[in-house]
Design an enzyme around this catalytic site. Structure first.
Site, PDB file in Angstrom:
ATOM      1  N   GLU A 335       8.588 -33.269  38.513  1.00  0.00           N
ATOM      2  CA  GLU A 335       8.460 -32.336  37.399  1.00  0.00           C
ATOM      3  C   GLU A 335       8.952 -32.994  36.115  1.00  0.00           C
ATOM      4  OE1 GLU A 335       9.118 -27.968  39.445  1.00  0.00           O
ATOM      5  OE2 GLU A 335      10.904 -29.135  38.966  1.00  0.00           O
ATOM      6  N   CYS A 336       8.141 -32.967  35.081  1.00  0.00           N
ATOM      7  CA  CYS A 336       8.501 -33.334  33.725  1.00  0.00           C
ATOM      8  C   CYS A 336       9.124 -34.739  33.651  1.00  0.00           C
ATOM      9  CB  CYS A 336       9.419 -32.278  33.114  1.00  0.00           C
ATOM     10  SG  CYS A 336       9.482 -32.328  31.305  1.00  0.00           S
ATOM     11  N   GLY A 337      10.441 -34.842  33.534  1.00  0.00           N
ATOM     12  CA  GLY A 337      11.068 -36.152  33.472  1.00  0.00           C
ATOM     13  C   GLY A 337      10.740 -36.997  34.682  1.00  0.00           C
ATOM     14  N   PHE A 339       7.916 -36.849  36.326  1.00  0.00           N
ATOM     15  CA  PHE A 339       6.561 -37.336  36.061  1.00  0.00           C
ATOM     16  C   PHE A 339       6.592 -38.538  35.123  1.00  0.00           C
ATOM     17  CE2 PHE A 339       3.491 -36.848  32.474  1.00  0.00           C
ATOM     18  CZ  PHE A 339       2.451 -37.569  33.046  1.00  0.00           C
ATOM     19  N   ALA A 436       3.807 -33.090  37.407  1.00  0.00           N
ATOM     20  CA  ALA A 436       3.369 -32.186  36.344  1.00  0.00           C
ATOM     21  C   ALA A 436       4.491 -32.002  35.339  1.00  0.00           C
ATOM     22  CB  ALA A 436       2.967 -30.832  36.930  1.00  0.00           C
TER      23      ALA A 436
END
Length: 465
Positions: A335-337, A339, A436
């Protein structure tokens, strides 16, 4: 059903920046210093404030969010999390009545009604005297069913200012003044683009919290605050179970969770969901050379890889390990970081840093937010974690954007709200790796943990053949 009452209160402000976080932190630590077992909660999806609150309380804080968590589960989540505590402190978000629409749905005031919890308003009294009484009176009567139990005035200028504030509020309203705080200069906890600097990046956290707690103890009637919290009635819950049945297995698949200074944005309930689905959770790091256990899955949460980009890049062995594990089919959820780390490179103002290279694209840090707030996405492509057709309610907080050629990549999510990665799409997949910008909560996506554990079981069987 009704359960034994848990003393509780919500601290709310008129807007962001009112001082409610500092008051929440100081009050939580002050109560703990009085010998009380304090359970802290944060309304909304905020990871950083929750981390500070958990540090102040000496126990993980829990997020209560009526958008990413089904509303009917919130009372049960609160009750199960606060059981055994002497008092629960809930920090609101944004303004007291601010929600996602004109009716204020999902606001802090709505959460207060749902949890039948008294509210303390934290009011910035800068350059304000008699108007403070009008504001307090307006908040007390703006919506039916709100129990405004007191006000704490922040950033007061001196004794004369405080005397006028108290007299006017007590003259024109029935809301007691529970405290009046002096101005803090500078802010005891520095801020940056996503709110407070994290407790993992700021030295002297304990000293900061103790200093704030001393201010609260000196300027707030803590006994009156406790008495207000004790007025909370037993909480009604409809008995909706938080979790499915515990999965029992003789040999649990091992899921590694990256928890270090760069990656630490996780909800505790996501770990609980994985355990209940049958997994064993172990912590691993991307920043050092500590040997990893044999894992069957990897959970790579959000954080601030940009502040550790050089160290992440220099740990070549771990970067190659993750790239090879992904190629071998290890289930990886990022998730986020997380990714950003799985991409080919990360571009910051300090330079370009190689990352794991699972996805052949780069992310670059920007001056302005590239995605900030709640989002909603529909799953459109097969993947190990989310069934096609599922609607995910999540959130995104990122100042990075993708630099990519969409023709070479497979997106899993179509965004109906939010920005995602590119052109209303989010959620890249390759092999058994899903990444994502969207953060999810396990209680709002009950399929996620069982699917993750199922994929980990399958990987372990293939690995052992």
């Amino acid at each position: 059903m009704n359960t034994p009452p848990i003393p509780r209160l919500i601290l709310a402000g008129l807007s962001g920046g009112s001082g409610k976080t500092i008051v929440s932190l100081g009050l939580t630590r002050a109560l703990r210093n009085c010998g009380l077992r304090v359970k802290a909660f944060k309304k909304g999806p905020d990871y950083i404030d929750a981390a500070w609150l958990g540090l102040a309380a000496g126990d993980d804080a829990v997020n209560l969010d009526p958008i990413i968590i089904p509303k009917d589960l919130l009372p049960g989540l609160f009750q199960s999390s606060a059981t055994g505590a002497d008092i629960a402190i809930i920090e609101g978000n944004r303004g007291l009545f601010d929600g996602k629409d004109v009716s204020g749905s999902c606001s802090t005031a709505e959460l207060a009604r749902q949890l039948d919890t008294p509210v303390i308003l934290v009011l910035d009294a800068t350059k304000m005297t008699r108007t403070a009484a009008a504001v307090v009176q307006g908040c007390a009567h703006f919506e039916p069913g709100l129990r405004l139990g007191g006000v704490i005035l922040n950033r007061t200028a001196g004794n004369r200012h405080r005397a006028i504030l108290r007299e006017t509020i007590e003259t024109y309203t029935d809301v007691p003044v529970l405290g009046m705080l002096p101005k803090h200069s500078p802010n005891p906890i520095p801020e940056r683009h996503m709110g407070l600097v994290s407790n993992r990046e700021h030295g002297g956290c304990e000293a900061i919290l103790e200093r704030i707690a001393t201010v609260i103890a000196d300027h707030v009637d803590v006994d009156a605050v406790v008495s207000l919290a004790q007025m909370a009635a037993p909480l009604h819950t409809d008995g909706t179970p938080l979790w499915g049945d515990q999965v029992k297995t003789t040999r649990k698949p091992v899921i590694g969770v990256v928890r270090d200074a760069a990656f630490w944005f996780y909800y505790p309930e996501n770990f609980e969901a994985l355990r209940r689905a049958g997994a064993e959770i172990v912590s691993v790091s991307l920043l050092d050379d500590t040997p990893w256990p044999d894992i069957d899955g990897l959970y790579l949460g959000g954080g601030f890889p940009e502040t550790h980009a050089r160290a992440l890049a220099e740990n070549v062995a771990v970067r190659h390990r993750i790239r090879d594990l992904s190629a071998a089919g290890l289930p990886i959820y990022a998730e986020c970081g997380g990714f950003m780390y799985l991409c080919r490179e990360l571009v910051t103002h300090e330079g370009t840093f190689p990352m794991a290279g699972v996805f052949d694209l780069a992310t670059t840090l920007c001056e302005r937010p590239q995605g900030l707030g709640y989002n909603q996405a529909t799953v459109i492509t097969d993947n190990p974690f989310h069934p096609v057709g599922t609607i995910l309610n999540g959130h995104e907080f990122h100042y990075s954007r993708c630099v990519l050629d969409p023709g070479n990549l497979t997106f899993c999510l179509h965004m109906s709200r939010g920005n995602g990665m590119l052109g209303q799409h989010d959620g890249l997949v390759v092999n058994n790796t899903f990444a994502a910008y969207t953060h999810i909560h396990a209680l709002g996506a009950p399929h996620w943990a069982p699917a993750f554990v199922k994929a980990a079981f399958a990987y372990r069987r293939i690995k052992s053949e």
